[in-house]
Design an enzyme around this catalytic site. Sequence first.
Site, PDB file in Angstrom:
ATOM      1  N   GLY A  90       6.106   1.468  -1.028  1.00  9.59           N
ATOM      2  CA  GLY A  90       5.254   2.346  -0.237  1.00  9.59           C
ATOM      3  C   GLY A  90       4.010   1.657   0.295  1.00  9.59           C
ATOM      4  O   GLY A  90       3.499   0.700  -0.289  1.00  9.59           O
ATOM      5  N   GLY A 136       7.727   0.570  -5.642  1.00 10.28           N
ATOM      6  CA  GLY A 136       6.765  -0.350  -5.059  1.00 10.28           C
ATOM      7  C   GLY A 136       6.786  -0.583  -3.573  1.00 10.28           C
ATOM      8  O   GLY A 136       5.938  -1.328  -3.071  1.00 10.28           O
ATOM      9  N   CYS A 194       1.173   1.920  -2.214  1.00  9.81           N
ATOM     10  CA  CYS A 194       1.577   1.665  -3.597  1.00  9.81           C
ATOM     11  C   CYS A 194       1.288   0.211  -3.946  1.00  9.81           C
ATOM     12  O   CYS A 194       1.613  -0.686  -3.176  1.00  9.81           O
ATOM     13  CB  CYS A 194       3.069   1.960  -3.778  1.00  9.81           C
ATOM     14  SG  CYS A 194       3.682   1.649  -5.447  1.00  9.81           S
TER      15      CYS A 194
END
Length: 346
Positions: free
Chosen positions: A178, A176, A181
């Site tokens: 990114g 998570g 993301c």
Amino acid sequence: MRIETDFKLDFKDVLIRPKRSTLGSRSEVDINRTFRFRSGIDWTGFPLVAANMDVTGSMGMAVALSSFGAMTALHKHYPVEKLIEFFGREDTSNVFFSLGTTESDREKLAAVKQHARIDKICLDVANGYTEKFVQLVSEIRDENPEAVIMAGNVVTGDMTEALILAGADIIKVGIGPGSVCTTRKMTGVGYPQLSAIIECADAAHGLKGYVCADGGCTVPGDIAKAYGAGADFVMLGGMLAGHDECEGEIEYEERDGERVAVGMTFYGMSSDTAMQRYSGGVAGYRASEGKTVRVPYRGPVTHTMQEITGGVRSMMTYIGAMRLKEVPKRTSFVMVGAQLNNIFGS
């Protein structure tokens, strides 16, 4: 239900404390590392990896980063013929062949191996916590005994150990963090990236394995912190997006009668954009966990890589680390309420 009350940290929560040093110049430090993997392969270079996203994990990026001694994990959507041609060259020692969990991915790997040597494999899924994935790592290791295998993603020491014991050399760490993301937003699942790196690195190094910090870096200082936390490799997506070597769609504007590149499309591999492109849309049993954004056009990746390597070199002089491998032992983090003075913008 259980609540863990010990504090977990992200890159924004800390700074690296400077230490007295005998180093006089950034030119004195060595940002390369030499690794010997359990498969018997040795590799020396700057342990930075372009993410296996179909914008950044390109063949053009692999060629460009190789000149800095850095690595690229190719995205998994290249056709067999193009992969055979690329891996048939002699300059792919810094390149990972990427695949997911489908049978077609494994068939593609087998087809390429009939014509070219593949000695680095990136086995990539969003959720590395399933028993099926652990079994897949074991099978890929049995089928590729002499290859370096990078597998993930996970964020805890127990699964890091499980994947190493199953046969992985490098564990990809991050759920998570990114820039494109949305897993944390859509699922509520994740782990602060700095603490994830620290805990997974401790687990991996006890088994003579390695970790690759995947996601969350927005500036060169974050990369420096990842190395300080124990990351052996750092994987970048958004920081490498927008360059000539990417395969994103470039946007142009007319300026003074000239067509000028101004931006590029960048998207997560679990986004609507990616699933429309490769799967015909979002399946009825799932939701999109990525977003599509426009990043500024940034020209050749060379300038960005010079900023990254320069930032890492400077960090090493601040803490007296002559070699990159020494950085975790020389790193002390201090918790902060704020890092930057943004009076004139970020």
